[in-house]
Scaffold this active site. Structure first.
Site, mmCIF file in Angstrom:
data_model
loop_
_atom_site.group_PDB
_atom_site.id
_atom_site.type_symbol
_atom_site.label_atom_id
_atom_site.label_comp_id
_atom_site.label_asym_id
_atom_site.label_seq_id
_atom_site.Cartn_x
_atom_site.Cartn_y
_atom_site.Cartn_z
ATOM 1 N N GLN A 78 4.909 -25.660 13.810
ATOM 2 C CA GLN A 78 4.322 -24.918 14.930
ATOM 3 C C GLN A 78 3.456 -23.758 14.445
ATOM 4 O O GLN A 78 2.489 -23.377 15.109
ATOM 5 C CB GLN A 78 5.425 -24.388 15.852
ATOM 6 C CG GLN A 78 6.192 -25.454 16.594
ATOM 7 C CD GLN A 78 7.491 -25.807 15.912
ATOM 8 O OE1 GLN A 78 7.574 -25.784 14.677
ATOM 9 N NE2 GLN A 78 8.521 -26.130 16.681
ATOM 10 N N ARG A 94 6.757 -26.795 24.667
ATOM 11 C CA ARG A 94 7.840 -26.150 23.929
ATOM 12 C C ARG A 94 7.629 -24.639 24.035
ATOM 13 O O ARG A 94 6.614 -24.164 24.519
ATOM 14 C CB ARG A 94 7.927 -26.621 22.470
ATOM 15 C CG ARG A 94 6.691 -27.100 21.796
ATOM 16 C CD ARG A 94 5.697 -26.038 21.448
ATOM 17 N NE ARG A 94 6.304 -24.913 20.757
ATOM 18 C CZ ARG A 94 5.790 -23.702 20.729
ATOM 19 N NH1 ARG A 94 4.670 -23.442 21.386
ATOM 20 N NH2 ARG A 94 6.371 -22.723 20.087
ATOM 21 N N GLY A 95 8.648 -23.903 23.583
ATOM 22 C CA GLY A 95 8.679 -22.472 23.812
ATOM 23 C C GLY A 95 9.540 -22.192 25.025
ATOM 24 O O GLY A 95 9.318 -22.767 26.102
ATOM 25 N N ALA A 96 10.534 -21.314 24.861
ATOM 26 C CA ALA A 96 11.526 -21.127 25.922
ATOM 27 C C ALA A 96 10.919 -20.787 27.284
ATOM 28 O O ALA A 96 11.283 -21.405 28.296
ATOM 29 C CB ALA A 96 12.543 -20.061 25.496
ATOM 30 N N ARG A 143 16.726 -29.613 26.950
ATOM 31 C CA ARG A 143 16.755 -28.715 25.793
ATOM 32 C C ARG A 143 17.897 -27.722 26.012
ATOM 33 O O ARG A 143 17.735 -26.729 26.726
ATOM 34 C CB ARG A 143 15.439 -27.933 25.637
ATOM 35 C CG ARG A 143 14.232 -28.729 25.213
ATOM 36 C CD ARG A 143 14.347 -29.404 23.864
ATOM 37 N NE ARG A 143 14.474 -28.502 22.746
ATOM 38 C CZ ARG A 143 13.449 -27.969 22.073
ATOM 39 N NH1 ARG A 143 12.212 -28.225 22.453
ATOM 40 N NH2 ARG A 143 13.660 -27.187 21.033
ATOM 41 N N ASN A 200 16.792 -18.255 17.742
ATOM 42 C CA ASN A 200 15.353 -18.534 17.683
ATOM 43 C C ASN A 200 15.126 -19.681 16.704
ATOM 44 O O ASN A 200 16.064 -20.210 16.112
ATOM 45 C CB ASN A 200 14.577 -17.281 17.273
ATOM 46 C CG ASN A 200 13.083 -17.429 17.503
ATOM 47 O OD1 ASN A 200 12.651 -17.858 18.573
ATOM 48 N ND2 ASN A 200 12.285 -17.097 16.506
ATOM 49 N N LYS A 201 13.882 -20.052 16.540
ATOM 50 C CA LYS A 201 13.537 -21.184 15.683
ATOM 51 C C LYS A 201 14.201 -21.070 14.318
ATOM 52 O O LYS A 201 14.266 -19.989 13.736
ATOM 53 C CB LYS A 201 12.017 -21.259 15.529
ATOM 54 C CG LYS A 201 11.517 -22.463 14.755
ATOM 55 C CD LYS A 201 11.945 -23.770 15.404
ATOM 56 C CE LYS A 201 11.444 -23.882 16.824
ATOM 57 N NZ LYS A 201 11.967 -25.087 17.514
ATOM 58 N N ASP A 221 14.771 -17.779 21.886
ATOM 59 C CA ASP A 221 15.131 -18.810 22.852
ATOM 60 C C ASP A 221 16.367 -18.432 23.652
ATOM 61 O O ASP A 221 16.558 -18.916 24.760
ATOM 62 C CB ASP A 221 15.365 -20.136 22.134
ATOM 63 C CG ASP A 221 14.063 -20.783 21.718
ATOM 64 O OD1 ASP A 221 13.563 -21.628 22.471
ATOM 65 O OD2 ASP A 221 13.534 -20.423 20.657
#
Length: 358
Positions: free
Chosen positions: A205, A54-56, A96, A256-257, A246
């Site tokens: 996270q 995970r993480g763009a 995603r 973003n998150k 993201d």
């Protein structure tokens, strides 16, 4: 600074070797360190969808390697393999939908394939391109780390107390990290007194990954509930909120998150500076504003089940993965191309018109 950052690097999440992609399973950290081996595009797509990775930036890198694996299988099948490879790339793209780095990386792989000359090996070209994507992300993070640390020093030369959200370190990227990369660089320069890490529900996270990364490097870190963020700004002297992204749109809006937007609102109220750190591959100049971003939602069971028990048969859940922070709440966007302070459409266009790194 570059050499000091390289010497301090302790964590990686992606490894390409022996014609296979190895991913560190981030769902079980910090309790276990489990690496999975992938040899198919379908496997990589599933790893992205289920958040093994995970993480763009890390998603984009993984997708590029997934395209190589797909090409290897399709070419081995013989015949007209390109349409089948395009199906693999679409499968990766669908894994995603919010992370623009995913589409950017796959488009780079398509473009490279189109430039393969007659007689050249397309698989060799695609593998070289995927490795280049990986290495360029790492280099971009090193550049952003220094630029972000310089920005902190320019605005506030004293010790900093920073609040961050989700995980934006080496686990989320090709190395070092985006927002955490800036925090690492600032710490090496003696500017960080303490980092507060939001736990970042529902996948935690912050508590599972960010706190683990920072503690491993000896950076003072305190974990806090997401709902404590505004209270921290009021009582603990937070000087910066530093987050990743993201997707960033042409006007400077940032996806973003989930929980980032409320941090920006609270930061504005308390006079706390708000920094977004992301590579230029996260910027989508084809998307005018954050209103156009499709926000991914995950299974409501992530919220509805506590200790394996459902909280109530008639209870519904709203579980968006991301939110959008308007540009007018952001003090600075840091990229490897440079820094945009008080982002808007004109400033974003000026940044993206640059043909070279900062």
């Amino acid at each position: 600074m570059r050499d000091r950052l390289l010497a301090a690097e302790k964590v990686k999440a992606i490894d390409w070797r022996d014609d296979a992609l190895y991913l560190l399973d981030q769902r079980v950290l910090p309790f276990e360190e489990v690496w999975h081996r992938y040899t198919t595009a379908e496997g990589v797509a599933e790893a992205i969808r289920t958040m093994v990775v995970r993480g763009a930036p890390a998603i984009g890198i993984s997708a590029a390697y997934g395209a190589v694996l797909g090409a290897r299988a399709r070419i081995a099948e013989g015949g007209d393999w390109y349409p089948a490879l395009e199906e693999d790339m679409q499968l990766l793209a669908d894994s995603r939908p919010t992370a623009v780095n995913l589409f950017w990386a796959l488009n780079r792989m398509r473009d490279r394939l189109m430039r393969v000359k007659d007689g050249d090996d397309p698989l060799v070209a695609l593998e070289a391109e995927s490795v280049a994507i990986h290495l360029s992300d790492r280099e971009a993070n090193l550049t952003m780390a220094q630029l972000g640390a310089d920005l902190i020093r320019r605005h506030q030369g004293n010790l900093q107390t920073v609040l961050t959200h989700c995980n934006t370190g080496a686990l989320a990227t090709g190395g070092f990290g985006t927002a955490l990369g800036v925090i690492r660089a600032a710490h090496l320069e003696g500017m960080i007194e303490r980092v507060y890490a939001d736990e970042t529900r529902p996948w935690l996270q912050g508590s599972r990954l960010t706190a683990w990364e920072l503690a491993n490097e000896g950076i003072p870190v305190t974990l806090n509930a997401d709902s404590a963020a505004a209270h921290l700004m009021r009582t603990k002297g937070i000087t910066w909120v530093i987050v990743g992204a993201d997707r960033i749109t042409a006007n400077g809006d940032v996806a973003n998150k989930i929980g980032t937007y409320q941090l920006a609102v609270a930061a504005m109220h308390h006079g706390v500076r708000f920094m977004v750190v992301a590579p230029s591959s996260t910027i989508d100049m084809e998307m005018a504003s954050g209103d156009d971003i499709i926000i991914e939602e995950r299974d409501g069971r992530e919220l509805l089940e506590v200790g394996g028990q459902r909280v109530g048969a008639q209870v519904e859940a709203f579980n968006p993965v991301f939110d959008v922070t308007p540009a007018d709440l952001i003090d600075a966007i840091v990229t490897e191309k440079g820094i945009v302070e008080r982002p808007d459409t004109a400033r974003m266009a000026q940044l993206m018109s640059r043909k070279h790194l900062h």
